[in-house]
Motif scaffolding. Structure first.
Motif, PDB file in Angstrom:
ATOM      1  N   ASP A  56       0.416  -0.834  -0.147  1.00 56.37           N
ATOM      2  CA  ASP A  56       0.173  -0.065   0.185  1.00 56.37           C
ATOM      3  C   ASP A  56       0.907   1.103  -0.359  1.00 56.37           C
ATOM      4  O   ASP A  56      -0.166   2.644  -0.168  1.00 56.37           O
ATOM      5  N   ASN A 102       1.292   6.525  -0.765  1.00 58.44           N
ATOM      6  CA  ASN A 102       0.094   5.654  -0.537  1.00 58.44           C
ATOM      7  C   ASN A 102      -0.576   5.400  -1.986  1.00 58.44           C
ATOM      8  O   ASN A 102      -0.389   6.482  -2.634  1.00 58.44           O
ATOM      9  N   GLN A 127      -2.425   3.114  -4.785  1.00 59.94           N
ATOM     10  CA  GLN A 127      -3.131   2.075  -5.396  1.00 59.94           C
ATOM     11  C   GLN A 127      -2.794   1.433  -6.287  1.00 59.94           C
ATOM     12  O   GLN A 127      -1.861   2.450  -7.687  1.00 59.94           O
TER      13      GLN A 127
END
Length: 835
Positions: free
Chosen positions: A66, A73, A75
């Motif tokens: 992650d 962060n 994604q």
């Protein structure tokens, strides 16, 4: 702001390093390339990241998770289809569409000041900003020209040829985009930033800007670039931070991570970076070396300019020079690894074995104890700039161009055509050409293709057979007409034209990877020897020629066949046209297919003397391959190529029904003037063969400046034999002599010169040339052509495969041409040498 990392790319040119991992996960200084990008984004306050995944995505997701371990962060969006670069970003959907985003590749090494780029973007109110930089060789990138004052992008060209290089300023693939820019991209549609989105924004006058970034940037696209990146990192040219403890040892610097151990009397020269838990034995010499985690280097080993990934084992007293070892490589004691080798994952080199320079060893392979691996698994260093020159591969037979290489090359070409396809092969009379042609045939058959061997044949007849036959492509092997030491392999597409750049690049990639498919045990291709190829060419030739018109003139010709294979075809055709002929050099002489400039000039002089002595209508010299012609008029005078082009075009416009004429931008001004005066259409082309042949889709005639002519209704490629027949048809219809036609035209004063220039300076010279001629009347079809007057111009073209520029000029008189040539050659030399 969000960061979008394009974590794609198969890393084809980095093989075998990328066989077991995606390119972004290849380590630089013991960290994946993509980790350096993540760290750069974090340093500039961009911590919300989206990674677009392609090849082997699990390697990336399992490493970064992650993103919390890396202060971001993270994604992920996995591409479910090929949407292109812009389409792939757009496919991230709700993750990015409401925010400003920075798009950056996950497989480049850079320390750009991203914050400065963002400030520039904001100050200009840009919809999209492209980070730019200057590179020595811009051919592999998108070239960008931006207004120096405003930064607004004016021109964008993706992966140009040297003739299209107008600058050394390139697109780095780092973009700052407002949401409205991405909303221009339709969802789930193949859209590329460089080829589609940015050209659209240019056309619409949208806010597309360039920012010239300062700092380091390198696209790690191949093994050489990978080595160079490490040299730069170790020399301190890249703003990377080395983790661990820094120590000074005998004038060198070493960085040791936790758990790394050094034995006694270790010598360090330059910089060494040692990852955690690595062990270095006693009396080891390290010179500019990176050592991966858990690797072990035994006593007395010597490593210079080497990169070791994790888990490597180097035996005692081994000597390693400028090589790259992937994970888990084992090198035995006393082994010697020469320069520029790549040893891939878990491969083993036995004790006292020797691996020669430029060798690549694939994963899990074993080089036995005391063995000598001296040949490369792919082509050697001399071929690394480019395998192809246009649609041609050239080399010295049995040295650079061996039968093994030819067979492998045919396998790569065959893979692009598909098993079961038909391919034509042919050659000239040279013995080396026969050898290479047969090697190519075996390569095609091994790939499951069916070979139609035309044996010794003029090139136009081969092109004609491919164009009108069932073949998916073809090749012709010849002794180079320009260098007696070299053999050429010419590659043809299914329509008989030269293979276009996109297809030659695909062959290069397959050749380098060496993993193209072979036929199964029962899938070997067949071989045929077609018997009616010349007959078919003969029939079509006469059907498209004004036979009765020519026959009424009863031309008396002198033809020099230059020992080429057209002697087996052209005499029969001219006999059907009721032409009388005296033949010179009309027999096969394998050792005489290449000629120096002096030998060529002597041939034309001898041809002119015979024309005068027997009062022939004209003399014709046709090159050994049958593609190019040179003319002698009825007075024995040589028509220089520019005058021959002018005369030929005049006859075609007045008597052969031609209206649309394509000519290269190096053509004399009088040719374009003549076409317009006759109510025709001028179509300017680049000077390269494939560009001229591409014009056959729209033009009635393509007339080159070196004796090459194309009549697309016959074949969309050069044919000197057919061009000669159409010349006779035009002269017969005009009821004139060649000398009378030539005398109607004013003299043409053209000059040409080569100016030496290193590859790394070509882009800088073109950028300066573009700047200096910004407000002049210029053409940018191929290189830069600057018009000074009605018949006065100068043109500068960087040669596509040689380290020099070609400067061509035309003026109203000889002195003016010399002065213009001196002026522009001087410009090129001055800009080349500028600091």
């Amino acid at each position: 702001m969000r960061g979008v990392i394009m974590a794609g790319g198969f890393g084809t040119r980095l093989k075998p390093l990328t066989i077991t991992r995606p390119k972004p996960m290849v380590p630089v200084a013991n960290r994946p390339i993509m980790e350096h990008i993540v760290a750069l984004l974090r340093r500039h306050g961009i911590t919300d990241l989206v990674s677009i995944l392609y090849f082997q995505p699990d390697h990336i997701t399992s490493y970064f998770g992650d993103g919390s371990a890396f202060g971001v962060n993270m994604q992920y969006v996995t591409a479910d289809a090929d949407y292109g670069t812009a389409g792939a970003v757009r496919n991230a959907g709700d993750l990015i569409l409401d925010d400003r985003v920075m798009v950056i590749s996950g497989d480049v090494l850079t320390d750009f000041d991203l914050s400065a780029a963002i400030r520039s973007h904001e100050e200009r109110g840009a919809e999209a900003t492209i980070a730019l930089t200057s590179v020595e060789n811009p051919l592999s990138f998108g070239i960008v020209i931006a207004d120096e004052a405003t930064g607004r992008i004016e021109r964008f060209l993706e992966k140009p040829t040297w003739g299209e290089v107008f600058s050394d300023t390139i697109n780095t693939g780092i973009y700052i985009l407002e949401p409205e820019a991405l909303r221009r991209v339709p969802a789930q549609t193949n859209v590329d930033f460089s080829k589609d989105l940015y050209p659209q924004m240019l056309r619409e006058g949208a806010g597309l800007y360039g920012y010239v970034a300062e700092g380091y940037w390198r696209d790690i696209g191949n093994i050489d670039e990978y080595r160079t990146a490490h040299r730069d990192v170790l020399a301190g040219r890249v703003g990377l931070e080395f983790p661990g403890e820094q120590q000074e040892r005998g004038g060198g610097t070493i960085w040791l991570e936790s758990g790394a151990e050094l034995g006694g009397n270790v010598t360090v020269r330059g910089t060494a970076v040692i990852d955690h838990n690595a062990r270095i034995g006693a009396d080891v010499v390290l010179e500019n070396v990176v050592v991966g985690a858990g690797s072990i280097i035994a006593d007395g080993a010597q490593l210079r300019d080497a990169v070791l990934w994790d888990g490597c084992r180097i035996g005692s007293r081994a000597r390693i020079g400028e090589s790259v070892f992937a994970s888990g490589v084992h090198i035995g004691k006393g082994a010697i690894i020469r320069e520029k080798c790549v040893i891939s994952d878990s491969a083993e080199v036995g004790d006292f074995a020797v691996v020669g320079p430029n060798v690549k060893v694939w994963p899990d392979k074993v080089v036995e104890e005391r063995a000598a691996l001296t040949h490369s698994l792919i082509w050697g260093e001399s071929w690394e700039r480019s395998l192809f020159t246009g649609a041609r591969v050239s080399g010295i037979p049995n040295f650079e161009l061996t039968p093994e290489i030819a067979a492998r090359l045919a396998g790569a070409y065959g893979a692009t055509l598909g098993q079961g396809a038909y391919v034509a092969t042919s050659r000239d009379s040279d013995r080396a050409s026969r050898m290479i042609n047969r090697a190519l045939m075996t390569g095609f058959m091994s790939a499951g293709l069916n070979v139609e061997d035309l044996r010794e044949m003029p090139i136009p007849v081969v092109r004609h057979a491919v164009h009108h036959g069932r073949e998916a492509g073809g090749i012709h092997v010849r002794r180079s007409p320009f260098d007696a030491k070299v053999v050429d392999i010419l590659f043809f597409d299914k329509d008989g034209r030269d293979l276009p750049p996109g297809k030659t690049q695909a062959i290069e990639r397959l050749f380098a990877r060496e993993d193209f498919p072979r036929a199964g045990p029962d899938g070997t291709g067949d071989i045929n020897f077609p018997t009616r190829v010349v007959e078919g060419y003969h029939a079509h030739f006469l059907a498209e020629t004004g036979l009765d018109t020519i026959a009424r003139r009863h031309f008396n010709l002198v033809i020099d066949f230059a020992y080429g294979s057209s002697v087996a075809v052209l005499p029969g055709l001219l006999g059907a046209l009721q032409a009388e002929m005296v033949s010179l050099n009309a027999y096969a002489a394998p050792g005489r297919l290449s000629r120096t400039e002096q030998e060529f000039a002597e041939s034309l002089d001898r041809l002119g003397g015979i024309v005068r002595s027997i009062r022939a209508d004209l003399g014709l010299w046709i090159d050994p391959g049958g593609e190019v012609i040179h003319l002698i008029d009825d007075t024995g005078r040589e028509l220089v190529p520019e005058l021959m082009q002018l005369v030929f075009v005049e006859l075609a416009l007045d008597h052969l029904g031609v209206r649309r004429v394509a000519i290269p931008v190096t053509s004399p001004a009088a040719v374009a003037e003549l076409i317009r005066e006759r109510g025709g259409e001028v179509m300017w082309t680049k000077t390269e063969h494939h560009a001229m042949m591409a014009s056959a889709d729209k033009a009635d005639l393509i007339a080159g400046t070196r004796g090459e002519f194309i009549f697309p209704h016959f074949i969309p490629a050069y044919d000197g034999m057919y061009a000669a027949a159409k010349l006779l048809q035009g002269l017969a219809a005009a009821d004139t002599r060649l000398s009378e036609l030539a005398d109607r035209h004013r003299p043409i004063f053209m000059r040409q010169e080569r100016v030496a220039c290193p590859w790394g300076r070509k882009g800088a010279v073109m950028r300066r040339l573009m700047q200096e001629t910004e407000h002049e009347n210029r053409q940018l079809v191929d290189g830069v052509k600057v018009w000074k007057g009605e018949r006065e111009w100068a043109m500068v073209i960087p040669h596509s495969d040689k380290p020099y520029f070609v400067v061509t000029v035309e003026a109203a008189d000889s002195d003016g041409a010399e002065a213009l040539l001196d002026r522009y050659s001087g410009y090129v030399a001055m800009w080349r040498d500028a600091v």
